[in-house]
Design a protein around this motif. Structure first.
Motif, PDB file in Angstrom:
ATOM      1  N   SER A  34       0.804  -1.225   0.000  1.00  0.00           N
ATOM      2  CA  SER A  34       0.000   0.000   0.000  1.00  0.00           C
ATOM      3  C   SER A  34       0.836   1.274   0.000  1.00  0.00           C
ATOM      4  N   THR A  35       2.107   1.185   0.413  1.00  0.00           N
ATOM      5  CA  THR A  35       2.955   2.387   0.468  1.00  0.00           C
ATOM      6  C   THR A  35       3.678   2.671  -0.834  1.00  0.00           C
ATOM      7  N   GLY A  36       3.846   1.658  -1.685  1.00  0.00           N
ATOM      8  CA  GLY A  36       4.535   1.870  -2.946  1.00  0.00           C
ATOM      9  C   GLY A  36       5.264   0.632  -3.434  1.00  0.00           C
ATOM     10  N   LEU A  37       6.172   0.875  -4.360  1.00  0.00           N
ATOM     11  CA  LEU A  37       6.960  -0.185  -5.004  1.00  0.00           C
ATOM     12  C   LEU A  37       8.360  -0.208  -4.416  1.00  0.00           C
ATOM     13  N   LEU A  38       8.828  -1.380  -4.048  1.00  0.00           N
ATOM     14  CA  LEU A  38      10.182  -1.566  -3.531  1.00  0.00           C
ATOM     15  C   LEU A  38      10.888  -2.581  -4.411  1.00  0.00           C
ATOM     16  N   LEU A  39      12.088  -2.241  -4.814  1.00  0.00           N
ATOM     17  CA  LEU A  39      12.918  -3.155  -5.591  1.00  0.00           C
ATOM     18  C   LEU A  39      14.285  -3.197  -4.946  1.00  0.00           C
ATOM     19  N   ARG A  40      14.702  -4.372  -4.553  1.00  0.00           N
ATOM     20  CA  ARG A  40      16.045  -4.572  -4.015  1.00  0.00           C
ATOM     21  C   ARG A  40      16.717  -5.632  -4.849  1.00  0.00           C
ATOM     22  N   GLY A  41      18.024  -5.482  -4.999  1.00  0.00           N
ATOM     23  CA  GLY A  41      18.738  -6.473  -5.769  1.00  0.00           C
ATOM     24  C   GLY A  41      20.232  -6.417  -5.548  1.00  0.00           C
ATOM     25  N   ILE A  53      12.962   2.726  -4.267  1.00  0.00           N
ATOM     26  CA  ILE A  53      11.646   2.891  -3.659  1.00  0.00           C
ATOM     27  C   ILE A  53      10.889   3.945  -4.466  1.00  0.00           C
ATOM     28  N   LEU A  54       9.745   3.570  -4.974  1.00  0.00           N
ATOM     29  CA  LEU A  54       8.847   4.509  -5.631  1.00  0.00           C
ATOM     30  C   LEU A  54       7.557   4.527  -4.818  1.00  0.00           C
ATOM     31  N   LYS A  55       7.317   5.627  -4.119  1.00  0.00           N
ATOM     32  CA  LYS A  55       6.132   5.723  -3.268  1.00  0.00           C
ATOM     33  C   LYS A  55       4.875   5.780  -4.113  1.00  0.00           C
ATOM     34  N   ASN A  56       3.777   5.390  -3.509  1.00  0.00           N
ATOM     35  CA  ASN A  56       2.516   5.278  -4.246  1.00  0.00           C
ATOM     36  C   ASN A  56       2.091   6.584  -4.914  1.00  0.00           C
ATOM     37  N   ASP A  57       2.429   7.730  -4.341  1.00  0.00           N
ATOM     38  CA  ASP A  57       2.021   8.996  -4.946  1.00  0.00           C
ATOM     39  C   ASP A  57       2.872   9.375  -6.164  1.00  0.00           C
ATOM     40  N   TRP A  58       3.942   8.631  -6.432  1.00  0.00           N
ATOM     41  CA  TRP A  58       4.754   8.875  -7.629  1.00  0.00           C
ATOM     42  C   TRP A  58       4.001   8.423  -8.880  1.00  0.00           C
ATOM     43  N   PHE A  59       3.146   7.427  -8.740  1.00  0.00           N
ATOM     44  CA  PHE A  59       2.388   6.863  -9.852  1.00  0.00           C
ATOM     45  C   PHE A  59       1.109   7.660 -10.092  1.00  0.00           C
ATOM     46  N   SER A  60       0.612   7.631 -11.309  1.00  0.00           N
ATOM     47  CA  SER A  60      -0.663   8.282 -11.639  1.00  0.00           C
ATOM     48  C   SER A  60      -1.822   7.553 -10.973  1.00  0.00           C
ATOM     49  N   GLU A  61      -1.765   6.233 -11.011  1.00  0.00           N
ATOM     50  CA  GLU A  61      -2.755   5.393 -10.332  1.00  0.00           C
ATOM     51  C   GLU A  61      -1.997   4.317  -9.569  1.00  0.00           C
ATOM     52  N   TYR A  62      -2.387   4.119  -8.330  1.00  0.00           N
ATOM     53  CA  TYR A  62      -1.730   3.091  -7.524  1.00  0.00           C
ATOM     54  C   TYR A  62      -2.748   2.552  -6.531  1.00  0.00           C
ATOM     55  N   THR A  63      -3.247   1.362  -6.813  1.00  0.00           N
ATOM     56  CA  THR A  63      -4.192   0.701  -5.922  1.00  0.00           C
ATOM     57  C   THR A  63      -3.664  -0.696  -5.636  1.00  0.00           C
ATOM     58  N   VAL A  64      -3.175  -0.884  -4.435  1.00  0.00           N
ATOM     59  CA  VAL A  64      -2.665  -2.187  -4.005  1.00  0.00           C
ATOM     60  C   VAL A  64      -3.225  -2.455  -2.614  1.00  0.00           C
ATOM     61  N   ASN A  65      -4.054  -3.479  -2.501  1.00  0.00           N
ATOM     62  CA  ASN A  65      -4.697  -3.778  -1.217  1.00  0.00           C
ATOM     63  C   ASN A  65      -3.878  -4.718  -0.348  1.00  0.00           C
ATOM     64  N   ASP A  66      -3.171  -5.646  -0.959  1.00  0.00           N
ATOM     65  CA  ASP A  66      -2.340  -6.609  -0.244  1.00  0.00           C
ATOM     66  C   ASP A  66      -0.912  -6.481  -0.745  1.00  0.00           C
ATOM     67  N   THR A  67       0.004  -7.152  -0.079  1.00  0.00           N
ATOM     68  CA  THR A  67       1.385  -7.184  -0.544  1.00  0.00           C
ATOM     69  C   THR A  67       1.514  -8.213  -1.659  1.00  0.00           C
ATOM     70  N   HIS A  68       2.118  -7.783  -2.768  1.00  0.00           N
ATOM     71  CA  HIS A  68       2.341  -8.665  -3.905  1.00  0.00           C
ATOM     72  C   HIS A  68       3.826  -8.645  -4.243  1.00  0.00           C
ATOM     73  N   ILE A  69       4.390  -9.822  -4.455  1.00  0.00           N
ATOM     74  CA  ILE A  69       5.796  -9.942  -4.832  1.00  0.00           C
ATOM     75  C   ILE A  69       5.850 -10.542  -6.224  1.00  0.00           C
ATOM     76  N   LEU A  70       6.594  -9.870  -7.094  1.00  0.00           N
ATOM     77  CA  LEU A  70       6.677 -10.272  -8.485  1.00  0.00           C
ATOM     78  C   LEU A  70       8.144 -10.331  -8.901  1.00  0.00           C
ATOM     79  N   SER A  71       8.593 -11.467  -9.388  1.00  0.00           N
ATOM     80  CA  SER A  71       9.968 -11.614  -9.877  1.00  0.00           C
ATOM     81  C   SER A  71       9.952 -11.779 -11.384  1.00  0.00           C
TER      82      SER A  71
END
Length: 89
Positions: A34-41, A53-71
């Motif tokens: 819900s706070t934004g996008l995190l990428l570590r590597g 870290i790209l906070k949710n307000d950086w995006f035009s639309e950002y709706t994330v209800n749960d934590t999702h991890i995508l590789s």
């Protein structure tokens, strides 16, 4: 989950960031919450560590209800981003 970048400058920055980052790592692991996008590597030789870290307000639309991890493969993601055309935003 819905994430969108409608600003052409931000879309271009996002594209450039990942285009150059692909030489650092083979795989991206994105964490969306819900706070934004995190990428570590880390690079394959374990010399370079990065965090983006790209906070949710950086995006035009950002709706994330749960934590999702995508590789994703960095090369595959770069191929998707190569389809980016600033005229289509």
């Amino acid at each position: 989950m819905k994430v969108a970048i409608k600003d052409s400058v931000k879309a271009s920055q996002f594209n450039i960031l990942f285009h150059y980052l692909k030489s650092t790592t083979d795989t991206y692991t994105f964490t969306f919450d819900s706070t934004g996008l995190l990428l570590r590597g880390m690079d394959p030789s374990h010399v370079c560590l990065f965090q983006i870290i790209l906070k949710n307000d950086w995006f035009s639309e950002y709706t994330v209800n749960d934590t999702h991890i995508l590789s994703l493969s960095s090369n595959s993601f770069d191929k998707v981003l190569q389809a980016y055309d600033s005229q289509n935003i």
